[in-house]
Design a protein around this motif. Structure first.
Motif, PDB file in Angstrom:
ATOM      1  N   THR A  45       0.832  -1.201   0.000  1.00 13.65           N
ATOM      2  CA  THR A  45       0.000   0.000   0.000  1.00 13.65           C
ATOM      3  C   THR A  45       0.869   1.256   0.000  1.00 13.65           C
ATOM      4  O   THR A  45       0.593   2.213  -0.729  1.00 13.65           O
ATOM      5  CB  THR A  45      -0.938   0.006   1.222  1.00 13.65           C
ATOM      6  OG1 THR A  45      -1.735  -1.177   1.187  1.00 13.65           O
ATOM      7  CG2 THR A  45      -1.829   1.231   1.228  1.00 13.65           C
ATOM      8  N   GLY A  46       1.923   1.266   0.793  1.00 16.53           N
ATOM      9  CA  GLY A  46       2.841   2.399   0.819  1.00 16.53           C
ATOM     10  C   GLY A  46       3.513   2.613  -0.520  1.00 16.53           C
ATOM     11  O   GLY A  46       3.635   3.751  -0.991  1.00 16.53           O
ATOM     12  N   LEU A  47       3.943   1.529  -1.153  1.00 18.50           N
ATOM     13  CA  LEU A  47       4.569   1.647  -2.472  1.00 18.50           C
ATOM     14  C   LEU A  47       3.573   2.163  -3.510  1.00 18.50           C
ATOM     15  O   LEU A  47       3.933   2.965  -4.382  1.00 18.50           O
ATOM     16  CB  LEU A  47       5.138   0.301  -2.905  1.00 18.50           C
ATOM     17  CG  LEU A  47       6.425  -0.127  -2.209  1.00 18.50           C
ATOM     18  CD1 LEU A  47       6.782  -1.556  -2.609  1.00 18.50           C
ATOM     19  CD2 LEU A  47       7.551   0.827  -2.532  1.00 18.50           C
ATOM     20  N   ILE A  49       0.989   4.161  -2.949  1.00 15.12           N
ATOM     21  CA  ILE A  49       0.758   5.590  -2.688  1.00 15.12           C
ATOM     22  C   ILE A  49       1.936   6.417  -3.176  1.00 15.12           C
ATOM     23  O   ILE A  49       1.762   7.453  -3.829  1.00 15.12           O
ATOM     24  CB  ILE A  49       0.476   5.822  -1.192  1.00 15.12           C
ATOM     25  CG1 ILE A  49      -0.874   5.225  -0.820  1.00 15.12           C
ATOM     26  CG2 ILE A  49       0.530   7.312  -0.840  1.00 15.12           C
ATOM     27  CD1 ILE A  49      -1.155   5.202   0.664  1.00 15.12           C
ATOM     28  N   VAL A  50       3.152   5.981  -2.881  1.00 13.30           N
ATOM     29  CA  VAL A  50       4.343   6.711  -3.328  1.00 13.30           C
ATOM     30  C   VAL A  50       4.432   6.691  -4.854  1.00 13.30           C
ATOM     31  O   VAL A  50       4.753   7.711  -5.477  1.00 13.30           O
ATOM     32  CB  VAL A  50       5.611   6.116  -2.679  1.00 13.30           C
ATOM     33  CG1 VAL A  50       6.874   6.654  -3.321  1.00 13.30           C
ATOM     34  CG2 VAL A  50       5.619   6.417  -1.188  1.00 13.30           C
ATOM     35  N   GLY A  51       4.140   5.563  -5.474  1.00 16.37           N
ATOM     36  CA  GLY A  51       4.178   5.468  -6.932  1.00 16.37           C
ATOM     37  C   GLY A  51       3.156   6.375  -7.595  1.00 16.37           C
ATOM     38  O   GLY A  51       3.464   7.050  -8.582  1.00 16.37           O
ATOM     39  N   THR A  53       1.830   9.115  -6.322  1.00 17.78           N
ATOM     40  CA  THR A  53       2.251  10.496  -6.093  1.00 17.78           C
ATOM     41  C   THR A  53       3.369  10.886  -7.042  1.00 17.78           C
ATOM     42  O   THR A  53       3.360  11.978  -7.621  1.00 17.78           O
ATOM     43  CB  THR A  53       2.693  10.675  -4.635  1.00 17.78           C
ATOM     44  OG1 THR A  53       1.636  10.251  -3.768  1.00 17.78           O
ATOM     45  CG2 THR A  53       3.054  12.111  -4.330  1.00 17.78           C
ATOM     46  N   ALA A  54       4.347  10.017  -7.214  1.00 17.76           N
ATOM     47  CA  ALA A  54       5.456  10.298  -8.126  1.00 17.76           C
ATOM     48  C   ALA A  54       4.958  10.410  -9.565  1.00 17.76           C
ATOM     49  O   ALA A  54       5.419  11.283 -10.321  1.00 17.76           O
ATOM     50  CB  ALA A  54       6.513   9.208  -8.008  1.00 17.76           C
ATOM     51  N   TYR A  57       3.238  13.778 -10.050  1.00 20.13           N
ATOM     52  CA  TYR A  57       4.243  14.842 -10.045  1.00 20.13           C
ATOM     53  C   TYR A  57       4.990  14.884 -11.376  1.00 20.13           C
ATOM     54  O   TYR A  57       5.141  15.950 -11.976  1.00 20.13           O
ATOM     55  CB  TYR A  57       5.223  14.619  -8.889  1.00 20.13           C
ATOM     56  CG  TYR A  57       6.343  15.617  -8.849  1.00 20.13           C
ATOM     57  CD1 TYR A  57       6.131  16.894  -8.359  1.00 20.13           C
ATOM     58  CD2 TYR A  57       7.617  15.284  -9.303  1.00 20.13           C
ATOM     59  CE1 TYR A  57       7.155  17.821  -8.323  1.00 20.13           C
ATOM     60  CE2 TYR A  57       8.643  16.203  -9.276  1.00 20.13           C
ATOM     61  CZ  TYR A  57       8.409  17.464  -8.780  1.00 20.13           C
ATOM     62  OH  TYR A  57       9.417  18.377  -8.745  1.00 20.13           O
TER      63      TYR A  57
END
Length: 98
Positions: A45-47, A49-51, A53-54, A57
């Motif tokens: 889940t963290g990966l 969310i970070v993916g 967001t990146a 961006y």
């Protein structure tokens, strides 16, 4: 026969045993066991969310970098610069008129 409730009642639980953390605020074994089933799901889940967001961006930066603003009309220069205004006031009526 000794019941579990009677055995537990005879030995009060210490404050340090009531928490999932030890006295140094490190995770205890019970906390590690409780979190073990969720480690992989939380990491994925963290990966995600970070993916996401990146990706947003990078997409935004690339979309803005491609725009050269040729379609935005540039206004003409003013006919009279502020320095060359006449000394008289342009207000002809109202309380500020001279």
């Amino acid at each position: 026969m000794i019941t579990t409730a009677r055995l537990l009642a005879s030995h009060p639980v210490r404050e340090s045993q009531r928490s999932y953390y030890d006295a140094d605020l490190r995770q205890g074994q019970s906390m590690i066991r409780a979190r073990r089933p969720f480690v992989v799901k939380n990491a994925l889940t963290g990966l995600a969310i970070v993916g996401f967001t990146a990706a947003v961006y990078i997409y935004t930066i690339r979309a803005v970098a491609q725009d050269n603003f040729e379609d935005v009309p540039i206004p003409d220069a003013p006919a009279q610069s502020p320095r060359s205004r006449p000394a008289s006031s342009s207000i002809t009526s109202g309380p500020l008129a001279k």
